[in-house]
Motif scaffolding. Sequence first.
Motif, PDB file in Angstrom:
ATOM      1  N   ARG A   1     -16.851   7.939   7.788  1.00 28.97           N
ATOM      2  CA  ARG A   1     -16.787   8.170   6.501  1.00 28.97           C
ATOM      3  C   ARG A   1     -17.503   9.027   6.054  1.00 28.97           C
ATOM      4  O   ARG A   1     -18.444   9.898   6.778  1.00 28.97           O
ATOM      5  CB  ARG A   1     -17.174   6.657   5.767  1.00 28.97           C
TER       6      ARG A   1
ATOM      7  N   GLN B   1      -5.181   5.468   7.169  1.00 33.80           N
ATOM      8  CA  GLN B   1      -5.249   6.347   6.480  1.00 33.80           C
ATOM      9  C   GLN B   1      -6.361   7.408   6.350  1.00 33.80           C
ATOM     10  O   GLN B   1      -6.167   8.673   6.414  1.00 33.80           O
ATOM     11  CB  GLN B   1      -4.589   6.167   4.894  1.00 33.80           C
ATOM     12  N   LYS B   2      -7.531   6.651   6.088  1.00 36.38           N
ATOM     13  CA  LYS B   2      -8.747   7.497   6.120  1.00 36.38           C
ATOM     14  C   LYS B   2      -8.990   8.120   7.490  1.00 36.38           C
ATOM     15  O   LYS B   2      -9.411   9.362   7.428  1.00 36.38           O
ATOM     16  CB  LYS B   2      -9.887   6.426   5.944  1.00 36.38           C
TER      17      LYS B   2
ATOM     18  N   PHE C   1       0.961   5.158   0.785  1.00 35.00           N
ATOM     19  CA  PHE C   1       0.318   6.154   1.558  1.00 35.00           C
ATOM     20  C   PHE C   1       0.366   7.468   0.833  1.00 35.00           C
ATOM     21  O   PHE C   1       1.341   7.914   0.112  1.00 35.00           O
ATOM     22  CB  PHE C   1       0.775   6.166   2.900  1.00 35.00           C
TER      23      PHE C   1
ATOM     24  N   GLU D   1      -4.356  -0.713   6.251  1.00 30.91           N
ATOM     25  CA  GLU D   1      -3.672   0.620   6.159  1.00 30.91           C
ATOM     26  C   GLU D   1      -4.587   1.640   5.416  1.00 30.91           C
ATOM     27  O   GLU D   1      -4.341   2.746   5.788  1.00 30.91           O
ATOM     28  CB  GLU D   1      -2.473   0.288   5.284  1.00 30.91           C
ATOM     29  N   LYS D   2      -5.467   0.948   4.652  1.00 30.63           N
ATOM     30  CA  LYS D   2      -6.579   2.114   4.011  1.00 30.63           C
ATOM     31  C   LYS D   2      -7.260   2.746   5.235  1.00 30.63           C
ATOM     32  O   LYS D   2      -7.609   3.863   5.170  1.00 30.63           O
ATOM     33  CB  LYS D   2      -7.444   1.557   3.033  1.00 30.63           C
TER      34      LYS D   2
ATOM     35  N   PHE E   1       0.844  -1.212   0.066  1.00 34.08           N
ATOM     36  CA  PHE E   1       0.000  -0.080   0.032  1.00 34.08           C
ATOM     37  C   PHE E   1       0.994   1.413  -0.013  1.00 34.08           C
ATOM     38  O   PHE E   1       2.013   1.498   0.798  1.00 34.08           O
ATOM     39  CB  PHE E   1      -0.737  -0.053   1.252  1.00 34.08           C
TER      40      PHE E   1
ATOM     41  N   LYS F   1      -3.369  -4.489   3.632  1.00 34.30           N
ATOM     42  CA  LYS F   1      -3.715  -3.431   2.837  1.00 34.30           C
ATOM     43  C   LYS F   1      -4.988  -2.871   3.272  1.00 34.30           C
ATOM     44  O   LYS F   1      -5.370  -1.689   3.467  1.00 34.30           O
ATOM     45  CB  LYS F   1      -4.025  -3.882   1.013  1.00 34.30           C
ATOM     46  N   ALA F   2      -6.021  -3.480   3.714  1.00 39.47           N
ATOM     47  CA  ALA F   2      -7.418  -3.041   4.149  1.00 39.47           C
ATOM     48  C   ALA F   2      -7.243  -2.134   5.337  1.00 39.47           C
ATOM     49  O   ALA F   2      -7.685  -1.175   5.602  1.00 39.47           O
ATOM     50  CB  ALA F   2      -8.439  -4.134   4.217  1.00 39.47           C
TER      51      ALA F   2
END
Length: 368
Positions: free
Chosen positions: A184, A82-83, A23, A78-79, A21, A75-76
């Motif tokens: 979100r 970041q969000k 960033f 890490e996403k 991933f 990866k999920a």
Amino acid sequence: MGARMIFRNYPSYNESDVEPFDFSISKELLLHRSDVLVGEMIGEGAYSIVYKGLLRNRFPVAVKIMEPSNSSVNKAREKMFQKEVLLLSKMKHDNIVKFVGACIEPELMIVTELVEGGNLQRFMTNSRRDPLDLNMALSFALDISRAMEFVHSNGIIHRDLNPRNLLVTGDLKHVKLADFGIAREETRGGMTSEVGTYRWMAPEVCSREPLRVGEKKEYDHKADVYSFAIVLWELVTNKEPFASVISSLVVPYLVSKGRRPSLENIPDEIVPIIGSCWAQDPDARPEFKEISVLLTNLLRSLSSNSSIDTTLPDEEPYDDEMEDSETRPLLQEYRCKVKKPKEKKKKKKVMKMRLPFSKKFKAWLYKP
């Protein structure tokens, strides 16, 4: 310019991962790991652990470290991290925990101000035998409403509003909203179902109605208003919602059938606010802007002879603006239910709110 890095030193990083991933977190938001000293653990969530810490050996902070996950879901995770960083960095409000910075190597870490009083759930549990002072309960509720008003004005749904994600300041006078891990942006393209914590989850979120393959659940920011109603009920009663239900997994079914915590012994002035906020129909629930007005007016009425300050610094009341809105009948209905205190009745004196941090730390923390 964004920072593009991968987890070379992160425990769960695996060189065999097909797509590491990258960033896109601005360098201005990043801290050097050597600047953060991690101390004792103060909290634990599903995907993270929170510690007390020191920034540059001077400033007390809270350090949230994401727990390493296996490489298949790295990866999920890490996403998600970041969000949360990007959302929290934009949430600049007196009643939202202050973002300080983040680290992405060698571990995922979010650094915020340290709110000394712990979370609201622990605060209420420690005083469970006695109800909270009504002025304190409503003042906390107003803090929460103002925070959520700001969040919604920025097009964000928190989706996990509950006492564990609300922090009490060291002077026990303010509450701050925290944890944007599953928050979100609000979209019309559908939302993920069953996100949040069951006892505070709105009926439209935890509905068990079958969905077609690939179909997403339709709900909006009013789901947060329902969660707020449960929190307000807790603040006023100092009881656990749905305490008689053995498993929280049963709560969604009961809520979908219209079941709510009992409003017995709730002050008459507060009943219509809670009742409207947890209405089964999301459209029948008020906006947080309305809720803030109602709570402000109620607090002013109840505390007219005390020294409680119910207006945040540099914030003007919404009364004039709200009088011309479509919600005027709703406000008038609630205002007429507010009982004015008798002039001769003695009021308990309450110290004015004070900030829990030193002036020096505050100046550094809120520098432009």
